[in-house]
Design an enzyme around this catalytic site. Structure first.
Site, PDB file in Angstrom:
ATOM      1  N   HIS A  16       0.883  -1.178   0.031  1.00  0.00           N
ATOM      2  CA  HIS A  16       0.008  -0.174   0.074  1.00  0.00           C
ATOM      3  C   HIS A  16       0.835   1.237   0.127  1.00  0.00           C
ATOM      4  CE1 HIS A  16      -3.731   2.076   1.876  1.00  0.00           C
ATOM      5  NE2 HIS A  16      -3.277   2.886   1.168  1.00  0.00           N
ATOM      6  N   HIS A  18       1.311   4.815  -2.472  1.00  0.00           N
ATOM      7  CA  HIS A  18       1.086   5.546  -3.665  1.00  0.00           C
ATOM      8  C   HIS A  18       2.357   6.258  -4.107  1.00  0.00           C
ATOM      9  CE1 HIS A  18      -3.460   5.119  -2.694  1.00  0.00           C
ATOM     10  NE2 HIS A  18      -2.976   5.243  -1.486  1.00  0.00           N
ATOM     11  N   HIS A 196      -9.599   1.041  -1.196  1.00  0.00           N
ATOM     12  CA  HIS A 196      -9.522   1.733   0.037  1.00  0.00           C
ATOM     13  C   HIS A 196     -10.869   1.692   0.849  1.00  0.00           C
ATOM     14  CE1 HIS A 196      -5.815   3.042  -1.334  1.00  0.00           C
ATOM     15  NE2 HIS A 196      -5.844   4.197  -0.454  1.00  0.00           N
ATOM     16  N   GLU A 199     -11.443   3.581   6.248  1.00  0.00           N
ATOM     17  CA  GLU A 199     -10.178   4.339   7.062  1.00  0.00           C
ATOM     18  C   GLU A 199     -11.072   5.265   7.669  1.00  0.00           C
ATOM     19  OE1 GLU A 199      -6.441   7.068   5.724  1.00  0.00           O
ATOM     20  OE2 GLU A 199      -8.073   6.682   4.205  1.00  0.00           O
ATOM     21  N   ASP A 277       1.696   4.004   2.801  1.00  0.00           N
ATOM     22  CA  ASP A 277       0.649   4.896   2.377  1.00  0.00           C
ATOM     23  C   ASP A 277       1.174   5.821   1.373  1.00  0.00           C
ATOM     24  OD1 ASP A 277      -1.754   5.654   1.577  1.00  0.00           O
ATOM     25  OD2 ASP A 277      -2.405   6.248   3.723  1.00  0.00           O
ATOM     26  N   ASP A 278       1.452   7.013   1.903  1.00  0.00           N
ATOM     27  CA  ASP A 278       2.018   8.240   1.204  1.00  0.00           C
ATOM     28  C   ASP A 278       3.292   8.844   2.187  1.00  0.00           C
ATOM     29  OD1 ASP A 278       0.151   8.864  -0.991  1.00  0.00           O
ATOM     30  OD2 ASP A 278      -1.105   8.459   1.074  1.00  0.00           O
TER      31      ASP A 278
END
Length: 332
Positions: A16, A18, A196, A199, A277-278
């Site tokens: 996961h 991005h 997603h 969350e 994630d980011d």
């Protein structure tokens, strides 16, 4: 051996991530200068300060602005190569990497620009470091399903380079059911499916992703704990959850890392994994997420190894490749 050293040295997969969310302030600044793009920041330090957002939407505003410096093929190569070099440093031996084509096509930058850049970097990482990688094409859920269908069609020349399709961006108000048709088409084309859910959105979004999108994995999913029947289903089905601890903290899904439920989900028998994630926006790449959990929740060596093993179990690698890496961790 200190547990922090074990975190760094054992092989791991990241599922996961991005790629646009791995854009460093330094690369953003360099590409802005290269293309004479005017940023609302006067220095790298000001860009770093701007990452102090308060919720998902304020993050997305900065995220899309940052993506504006990605213009030519070499920019996308640099973005991907920076991340894969980080994988080499952190002993991430396999990565399944999300990208947002609509972020780029909306700016007039087509698949023929960003895909060759991505592919070149991925091949270089395989050759130089032995890192395997796959691409997950993500649809932006705040846009209509018709736009996702157009994106799926536009990607056709590059289908052989895309392993899965996903669903990201603003979760609240955009349930998975909004995209049922495009995911049915993607499934028929042979793509793996991720989305997603759970969350910021409620557990019902996770159910929709399972029942309507027929997902192979749930991205995030931490709110599943609010639904006992869903917990039972996830335990029985072993549909993986790609959990992102530092992201959850940064976006106020939790208020304190000591409150994170990942180990409770693990103890309940769910197939949970750790991801970043980011990472440049949320304060850390993959090993920093493991470290944050270790520091806040007191994970032992066995738990760290289990989470690393889960990262391969939940991946889209072949059974033979999974067994190879799991054996390495077990023997470490």
């Amino acid at each position: 051996m200190p547990l922090s050293s074990i975190i760094k040295k054992i092989p791991k997969a990241e599922l996961h991530l991005h790629i646009e969310g791995s854009l460093t302030p330094e690369l953003m600044w360099r590409l802005a200068q290269k293309h004479s793009v005017t940023l609302p920041y006067a220095s790298v330090e000001e860009i770093e300060a701007a990452y102090n957002f308060t919720d998902l939407q304020s993050f997305l505003d900065i995220y899309y602005a940052g993506a504006g410096v990605l213009i030519d093929e070499d920019d996308f190569f640099s973005l991907m190569w920076d991340y894969l070099q980080r994988c080499h440093e952190e002993n991430i031996v396999h990565a399944e990497i999300m990208f947002d084509p609509q972020t780029h096509t909306a700016r007039g930058i087509g698949f023929d620009v960003f895909m060759p850049g991505f592919i070149k970097a991925m091949r270089k990482a395989q050759g130089d470091y032995g890192i395997s990688s796959m691409l997950i094409m993500s649809f932006l859920r705040h846009l209509p399903e018709s736009a996702a269908l157009e994106t799926l069609a536009a990607a056709e020349p590059y289908y052989s380079h895309i392993t899965a399709v996903g669903l990201d961006s603003s979760e609240l108000g955009h349930p998975p059911s909004k995209f049922e048709r495009v995911f049915k088409k993607a499934k028929a084309l042979g793509f793996k499916i991720v989305a997603h859910a759970g969350e910021e959105g409620p557990p019902s979004y996770i159910w929709e992703a399972i029942r309507l999108l027929n997902v192979d994995r749930i991205d995030h999913g931490v709110r599943c704990q609010e639904d006992e029947a869903l917990m039972d289903y996830l335990k029985t089905s072993q549909i993986p959850l790609t959990v992102c601890p530092l992201s959850n903290l940064k976006l106020c899904v939790i208020d304190d890392m000591r409150e994170h439920n990942i180990l409770k989900l693990l103890e309940a028998g769910l197939l949970v994994t750790v991801n970043s994630d980011d990472p440049t926006y949320f304060g850390g790449f993959l090993n920093a997420n493991y470290e944050a959990l270790y520091n806040a929740l007191g994970m032992d060596e066995s738990t760290i190894k289990t989470l690393a093993i889960n990262s391969f179990k939940a991946s889209f690698l072949s059974d033979e490749q999974k067994a190879h890496y799991i054996a390495q961790i077990a023997e470490y």
